[in-house]
Design an enzyme around this catalytic site. Structure first.
Site, short mmCIF file in Angstrom:
data_model
loop_
_atom_site.label_atom_id
_atom_site.label_comp_id
_atom_site.label_asym_id
_atom_site.label_seq_id
_atom_site.Cartn_x
_atom_site.Cartn_y
_atom_site.Cartn_z
N LEU A 138 -3.70 -4.43 0.16
CA LEU A 138 -3.37 -4.97 -1.15
C LEU A 138 -1.96 -5.52 -1.05
O LEU A 138 -1.12 -4.97 -0.32
CB LEU A 138 -3.40 -3.87 -2.22
N ASP A 139 -1.68 -6.60 -1.74
CA ASP A 139 -0.33 -7.15 -1.74
C ASP A 139 0.65 -6.07 -2.19
O ASP A 139 0.31 -5.18 -2.97
CB ASP A 139 -0.24 -8.36 -2.68
N MET A 140 1.88 -6.17 -1.72
CA MET A 140 2.88 -5.15 -2.02
C MET A 140 3.04 -4.93 -3.52
O MET A 140 3.16 -3.79 -3.98
CB MET A 140 4.23 -5.55 -1.41
N THR A 147 0.86 -5.29 -5.82
CA THR A 147 -0.42 -4.97 -6.46
C THR A 147 -0.69 -3.48 -6.37
O THR A 147 -0.51 -2.88 -5.32
CB THR A 147 -1.57 -5.75 -5.78
#
Length: 186
Positions: free
Chosen positions: A87-89, A91
């Site tokens: 997951l993106d940082m 998110t």
């Protein structure tokens, strides 16, 4: 895979040496949603990088999971032990971490073959034109800012379905189901 051995043919397999990771376990306050002998599910908070990279050499989710499950050190890639998706940082959400090679391969195949159903909830600025739609557009590096992703002609195909769950005067609360897994797709 395309080689068809014939009787008497000799095949030599060069097995790579097992690699020990240079990553160090770090105690963190991680919320474990589920754990069994094969995998662990963590509720990743926003602001936490999943694995080490430029600007984040440690203090990542991987470092924290290694403190909980030290045996994942040899599972998967050296700097991403046990990681099958990310997951993106910025998110938040659940992330599944494999605890053994068999589970890692199985989960990786499920993500690769898009048999995992991913759902996200997002509060967006403004109101969507349609109550429900599928956005299909090629995503690639933004030609003006290499740190960002954008819709570009030579990008990789991307498909995201959304539904407005709740409408407010200045915002929409969306249920989002990405069909592909591109960086910054949502």
């Amino acid at each position: 895979p395309s080689l068809r051995p014939v009787p008497g043919q000799q095949i030599v397999v060069d097995m790579p040496k097992s690699v020990t990771t240079s990553l160090k376990p770090q105690k963190m306050d991680l919320s474990v949603v589920f754990e069994d002998g094969s995998f662990i599910v963590i509720d990743k908070p926003a602001g936490l990088s999943v694995h080490p990279g430029p600007g984040h050499p440690d203090g990542t989710l991987v470092n924290g999971v290694m403190a909980i499950c030290p045996d994942i050190a040899g599972v998967g890639e050296d700097n991403r032990p046990g990681i099958v998706h990310r997951l993106d940082m910025d998110t938040s959400g659940v992330i599944v971490v494999a605890k053994n090679e068999q589970c890692h391969r199985s989960l990786s195949d499920q993500f690769k073959n898009r048999t995992v159903i991913k759902k996200y909830l997002a509060l967006v600025n403004g109101n969507m034109d349609e109550q429900r739609a599928i956005v299909e557009a090629p995503i690639g590096r933004d030609p003006h800012d290499r740190k960002k992703m954008a819709i570009v002609n030579n990008g990789r195909e991307s498909s995201t379905e959304y539904r407005v769950a709740e409408r407010y005067p200045l915002f929409d609360y969306l249920s989002i189901m990405p069909k592909t897994g591109r960086t910054h797709q949502i």
